[in-house]
Enzyme design. Structure first.
Site, short mmCIF file in Angstrom:
data_model
loop_
_atom_site.label_atom_id
_atom_site.label_comp_id
_atom_site.label_asym_id
_atom_site.label_seq_id
_atom_site.Cartn_x
_atom_site.Cartn_y
_atom_site.Cartn_z
N PRO A 104 32.85 34.33 39.60
CA PRO A 104 32.05 35.41 40.17
C PRO A 104 32.58 36.81 39.88
O PRO A 104 33.79 37.04 39.87
CB PRO A 104 32.09 35.12 41.68
CG PRO A 104 33.21 34.17 41.88
CD PRO A 104 33.34 33.39 40.60
N ASN A 105 31.64 37.69 39.64
CA ASN A 105 31.87 39.14 39.45
C ASN A 105 32.47 39.50 38.10
O ASN A 105 32.59 40.69 37.79
CB ASN A 105 32.73 39.71 40.59
CG ASN A 105 32.08 39.51 41.94
OD1 ASN A 105 30.93 39.90 42.12
ND2 ASN A 105 32.76 38.87 42.87
N ARG A 118 33.18 47.02 37.51
CA ARG A 118 33.93 46.69 38.74
C ARG A 118 35.37 47.17 38.63
O ARG A 118 36.06 46.90 37.63
CB ARG A 118 33.86 45.18 39.02
CG ARG A 118 34.89 44.33 38.33
CD ARG A 118 34.78 42.85 38.62
NE ARG A 118 35.42 42.44 39.84
CZ ARG A 118 36.04 41.26 39.99
NH1 ARG A 118 36.08 40.38 39.00
NH2 ARG A 118 36.59 40.96 41.13
N TYR A 147 40.61 46.13 36.36
CA TYR A 147 40.10 45.21 35.34
C TYR A 147 39.78 45.88 34.00
O TYR A 147 39.40 45.20 33.05
CB TYR A 147 38.85 44.48 35.87
CG TYR A 147 39.16 43.65 37.10
CD1 TYR A 147 39.95 42.51 37.02
CD2 TYR A 147 38.69 44.02 38.37
CE1 TYR A 147 40.26 41.76 38.15
CE2 TYR A 147 38.98 43.28 39.50
CZ TYR A 147 39.77 42.15 39.38
OH TYR A 147 40.08 41.42 40.49
N ASN A 149 38.79 31.27 34.16
CA ASN A 149 39.13 32.31 35.14
C ASN A 149 38.16 32.10 36.30
O ASN A 149 37.03 32.60 36.27
CB ASN A 149 38.97 33.70 34.54
CG ASN A 149 39.37 34.78 35.53
OD1 ASN A 149 39.58 34.50 36.70
ND2 ASN A 149 39.48 36.00 35.05
N ALA A 180 37.39 34.83 42.16
CA ALA A 180 37.68 34.66 43.60
C ALA A 180 37.80 33.18 44.00
O ALA A 180 38.54 32.84 44.93
CB ALA A 180 36.60 35.34 44.42
N GLU A 231 44.54 28.44 32.92
CA GLU A 231 44.06 29.40 33.93
C GLU A 231 44.39 30.82 33.45
O GLU A 231 45.53 31.08 33.06
CB GLU A 231 44.76 29.10 35.25
CG GLU A 231 44.49 30.10 36.36
CD GLU A 231 45.42 29.89 37.57
OE1 GLU A 231 46.44 29.17 37.44
OE2 GLU A 231 45.13 30.49 38.63
N HIS A 282 43.98 35.06 34.44
CA HIS A 282 43.58 36.18 35.29
C HIS A 282 43.83 37.46 34.53
O HIS A 282 44.92 37.65 33.97
CB HIS A 282 44.33 36.17 36.62
CG HIS A 282 44.06 34.92 37.38
ND1 HIS A 282 42.86 34.69 38.01
CD2 HIS A 282 44.80 33.80 37.54
CE1 HIS A 282 42.89 33.49 38.54
NE2 HIS A 282 44.05 32.92 38.28
N ARG A 285 49.41 41.35 43.64
CA ARG A 285 48.31 41.84 44.47
C ARG A 285 48.38 41.24 45.90
O ARG A 285 49.45 40.85 46.35
CB ARG A 285 46.98 41.57 43.76
CG ARG A 285 46.92 42.32 42.41
CD ARG A 285 45.61 42.09 41.70
NE ARG A 285 44.49 42.64 42.45
CZ ARG A 285 43.21 42.36 42.19
NH1 ARG A 285 42.91 41.54 41.20
NH2 ARG A 285 42.25 42.89 42.92
C1 DQA Z 1 40.80 37.67 38.84
C2 DQA Z 1 41.70 37.84 40.07
C3 DQA Z 1 41.03 37.31 41.32
O1 DQA Z 1 41.88 37.45 42.43
C4 DQA Z 1 39.75 38.10 41.57
O2 DQA Z 1 39.07 37.56 42.69
C5 DQA Z 1 38.85 38.18 40.39
C6 DQA Z 1 39.45 38.33 39.06
C7 DQA Z 1 41.43 38.30 37.57
O3 DQA Z 1 40.91 38.00 36.49
O4 DQA Z 1 42.37 39.08 37.65
O5 DQA Z 1 37.65 38.23 40.52
O6 DQA Z 1 40.64 36.29 38.60
#
Ligand code: DQA
Length: 146
Positions: free
Chosen positions: A9-10, A17, A22, A74, A77, A98, A100, A107
Site C-alpha cells: 500500500p501507498n 508521498r 521516500y 516490499n 505497511a 524483503e 524497504h 524509524r
Molecule cells: C516502507 C516502510 C514501511 O514502514 C512503510 O509503511 C511503507 C514503506 C519502505 O519502503 O520504506 O509504506 O516499506
C-alpha cells in the site's frame, strides 16, 4: 529466470508521498528501474505488481508459484501487521527478498516488527529505489548457487 516484484500500500504514491523519506522518484520510475536491473542481471522477465489491498497481495504471491523463480517484496505497511503475507510466502516456498526504501530500523517502534522477514532469504533497507536492484541481484545469486 523470472522474478516478480510485489509492492504494498501507498507505494503507488511514490514521488508524492513524504518525499523527504521516500524520495522524488515516481512509481513508474521504480517499475522502470526493476525492469532495467532485471535485464542487467540476466532475468528473462521481471514483472512488477502493486496493490493497496492485503488479499490482492496474497493472491499475487500465490499466483507466483510455477510462474516465477523468485519474489522481491516490499509489503509497505503490511510488513508490520500481516501474518497472511508471511504465510503466503511460506506456502509458495519461492526465494523471497524483503525490501524497504527507507531505513525502517531508524524509524518508529511500530516499524521494527516485520512478519514477512521470517520467510525471506535477505532484507534490504535504506538503499532507496536501488534496494530493488540489490534484491534482484540476491535472488539471482541464490538461484544460481542452489
Ligand atoms: C516502507 C516502510 C514501511 O514502514 C512503510 O509503511 C511503507 C514503506 C519502505 O519502503 O520504506 O509504506 O516499506
Amino acid at each position: 529466470m523470472k522474478a516478480l516484484v510485489i509492492n504494498g500500500p501507498n507505494l503507488n504514491m511514490l514521488g508524492v508521498r513524504e518525499p523527504d523519506i521516500y524520495g522524488r522518484s515516481t512509481y513508474d520510475d521504480l517499475v522502470a528501474l526493476c525492469k532495467r536491473a532485471g535485464s542487467d542481471e540476466g532475468f528473462e522477465l521481471v514483472d512488477v505488481y502493486q496493490s493497496n489491498h492485503e488479499g490482492d497481495l496474497i493472491d499475487a504471491i500465490q499466483r507466483a508459484l510455477g510462474a516465477y523463480d523468485g519474489i522481491v517484496i516490499n509489503p509497505a505497511a503490511y510488513t508490520h501487521t500481516s501474518v497472511g503475507i508471511l504465510d503466503a510466502v511460506k506456502a509458495v516456498g519461492l526465494p523471497c527478498v524483503e525490501v524497504h526504501i527507507s531505513a525502517v530500523e531508524e524509524r518508529e517502534d511500530f516499524r521494527q516488527v516485520s512478519y514477512v522477514r521470517a520467510a525471506c532469504i535477505a532484507t534490504i533497507t535504506g538503499e532507496g529505489l536501488e534496494g530493488y536492484a540489490h534484491a534482484l541481484r540476491l535472488i539471482k545469486e541464490h538461484i544460481q548457487n542452489r
